[in-house]
Design a protein around this motif. Structure first.
Motif, PDB file in Angstrom:
ATOM      1  N   THR A  20       0.812  -1.208   0.000  1.00  0.00           N
ATOM      2  CA  THR A  20       0.000   0.000   0.000  1.00  0.00           C
ATOM      3  C   THR A  20       0.848   1.261   0.000  1.00  0.00           C
ATOM      4  N   ILE A  21       2.173   1.120  -0.190  1.00  0.00           N
ATOM      5  CA  ILE A  21       3.026   2.300  -0.222  1.00  0.00           C
ATOM      6  C   ILE A  21       2.818   3.030  -1.545  1.00  0.00           C
ATOM      7  N   ALA A  22       2.473   4.304  -1.473  1.00  0.00           N
ATOM      8  CA  ALA A  22       2.204   5.091  -2.674  1.00  0.00           C
ATOM      9  C   ALA A  22       3.512   5.443  -3.376  1.00  0.00           C
ATOM     10  N   PHE A  23       3.410   5.657  -4.706  1.00  0.00           N
ATOM     11  CA  PHE A  23       4.592   6.038  -5.475  1.00  0.00           C
ATOM     12  C   PHE A  23       4.143   6.939  -6.615  1.00  0.00           C
ATOM     13  N   SER A  24       4.877   8.038  -6.806  1.00  0.00           N
ATOM     14  CA  SER A  24       4.593   8.918  -7.937  1.00  0.00           C
ATOM     15  C   SER A  24       5.897   9.582  -8.351  1.00  0.00           C
ATOM     16  N   LEU A  25       6.020   9.870  -9.638  1.00  0.00           N
ATOM     17  CA  LEU A  25       7.236  10.493 -10.148  1.00  0.00           C
ATOM     18  C   LEU A  25       7.440  11.898  -9.567  1.00  0.00           C
ATOM     19  N   PRO A  26       6.399  12.764  -9.541  1.00  0.00           N
ATOM     20  CA  PRO A  26       6.606  14.085  -8.912  1.00  0.00           C
ATOM     21  C   PRO A  26       6.991  13.980  -7.445  1.00  0.00           C
ATOM     22  N   GLY A  27       6.361  13.049  -6.715  1.00  0.00           N
ATOM     23  CA  GLY A  27       6.704  12.885  -5.314  1.00  0.00           C
ATOM     24  C   GLY A  27       8.145  12.450  -5.133  1.00  0.00           C
ATOM     25  N   THR A  28       8.616  11.555  -6.000  1.00  0.00           N
ATOM     26  CA  THR A  28      10.002  11.104  -5.933  1.00  0.00           C
ATOM     27  C   THR A  28      10.958  12.248  -6.255  1.00  0.00           C
ATOM     28  N   ALA A  29      10.620  13.061  -7.251  1.00  0.00           N
ATOM     29  CA  ALA A  29      11.469  14.200  -7.613  1.00  0.00           C
ATOM     30  C   ALA A  29      11.577  15.188  -6.456  1.00  0.00           C
ATOM     31  N   LEU A  30      10.445  15.445  -5.788  1.00  0.00           N
ATOM     32  CA  LEU A  30      10.477  16.347  -4.640  1.00  0.00           C
ATOM     33  C   LEU A  30      11.306  15.771  -3.506  1.00  0.00           C
ATOM     34  N   ALA A  31      11.221  14.459  -3.303  1.00  0.00           N
ATOM     35  CA  ALA A  31      12.006  13.825  -2.253  1.00  0.00           C
ATOM     36  C   ALA A  31      13.503  13.907  -2.551  1.00  0.00           C
ATOM     37  N   ILE A  32      13.884  13.746  -3.822  1.00  0.00           N
ATOM     38  CA  ILE A  32      15.292  13.863  -4.204  1.00  0.00           C
ATOM     39  C   ILE A  32      15.783  15.287  -3.980  1.00  0.00           C
ATOM     40  N   LEU A  33      14.961  16.277  -4.352  1.00  0.00           N
ATOM     41  CA  LEU A  33      15.326  17.674  -4.094  1.00  0.00           C
ATOM     42  C   LEU A  33      15.459  17.931  -2.603  1.00  0.00           C
TER      43      LEU A  33
END
Length: 318
Positions: free
Chosen positions: A169-182
């Motif tokens: 149930t862990i969510a994943f999204s490309l924008p969310g990942t990009a924000l996390a990397i930033l």
């Protein structure tokens, strides 16, 4: 690199049993490690608490968190040793950079939590920071990083990667990942600025000044944040917790570790945060973790244990 901001391995080598200095330096280093680890564990509660708030209010929450944290840190800094130390112009520039990094990290991290969930966002944001801190130390500030730090960080980051793999149930999204990397890049930057300012002004004053500037950058959102929080007692308690504990207390502990151990080592120790956050997300928020994720948590702890292991006499650091 200042004489007191060395990596754990370098310090461990210098404090190996000898006839002249049995344990006088080991105790401060041990306290610095414990302080950094304690701050990381407190940070691990940030994501789960933030996830309890309704979406769409991340800037308000981030602004209030920084404002409350800065006020608490100011009170702590007044008790410090460096209240009368004059500020230099270049130090004020470092504070300004650190303030942008602090506020930017809060915004990016909270929005990443909305898009990708607590566990994924936290492990990416914090997991990438040690690598970036090490790169900065090696190629920008020209400070040496040890071979053991590199190996331990690689093991721990491998664990972070396993934890952050989307599944269940862990969510994943490309924008969310990009924000996390930033957010990871900003987190590494704020650690470096804390270390620079703490050299002359001490850890408490360093984080107080940087977080006051961070709160200032988010003042446009504060007028709408106050009535939003005041309308609900649970929101008020949550924001107070985020400001006092996950900001003031946790960063005061982290700054002490950065000042004594150096940014790369302290940031690697802070990988305890995603381990804590992932476990709390699984236990309290019912975000399921796979077998690979649990194995990743074990690798995180193993990497930190490797880095903290006392170095044998005669062993040469990289």
């Amino acid at each position: 690199m200042p004489r007191h901001a060395r990596s754990c391995e370098t310090v461990a080598a210098s404090t190996s049993p000898s006839h002249d200095a049995p344990s006088q330096q080991e105790s401060p280093v041990g306290r610095a490690v414990a302080a950094t680890a304690g701050g990381a564990v407190i940070w691990g509660t940030l994501g789960p608490v933030a996830a309890l708030f309704p979406p769409g209010h991340m800037l308000q929450m981030a602004g209030l968190r920084l404002l409350i944290g800065a006020a608490a840190l100011y009170l702590l800094a007044r008790r410090g040793r460096s209240a009368s130390v004059p500020w230099q112009r270049q130090e004020l520039m470092v504070v300004a950079i650190g303030s942008v990094a602090v506020s930017g990290f809060s915004v990016c991290y909270f929005y990443a939590v909305e898009l990708s969930g607590v566990a994924t966002s936290t492990v990416i944001a914090i997991g990438g920071a040690p690598v970036l801190a090490g790169i900065t130390a090696r190629f920008v500030t020209r400070r040496a990083v040890t071979r053991r730090w590199a190996v331990a960080t690689a093991v721990a980051v491998t664990g972070i990667t396993l934890v952050s793999l989307p599944g269940g149930t862990i969510a994943f999204s490309l924008p969310g990942t990009a924000l996390a990397i930033l957010a990871a890049a900003l987190y590494a930057a704020q650690a470096d600025t804390i270390q620079m300012v703490a050299r002359r002004h001490g850890p408490a004053t360093a984080v107080a000044a940087i977080f006051a500037g961070g709160a200032l950058t988010l003042t446009p959102w504060l007028p709408s944040a106050v009535p939003w929080v005041a309308a609900d007692s649970s929101r008020l308690l949550g924001v107070l917790y985020l400001g006092v504990f996950t900001t003031a207390v946790a960063y005061a502990l982290f700054a002490r570790g950065v000042d004594r151990l150096g940014a790369p080592t302290a940031v690697t120790i802070s990988l305890l945060e995603p381990a804590t956050a992932a476990v709390l997300a699984a236990m309290l928020l019912h975000q399921s973790l796979s077998v690979a994720s649990w194995a990743g948590l074990v690798l995180v702890l193993g990497g930190l244990a490797l880095m903290m292991r006392p170095q044998q006499p005669g062993h040469i650091s990289a």
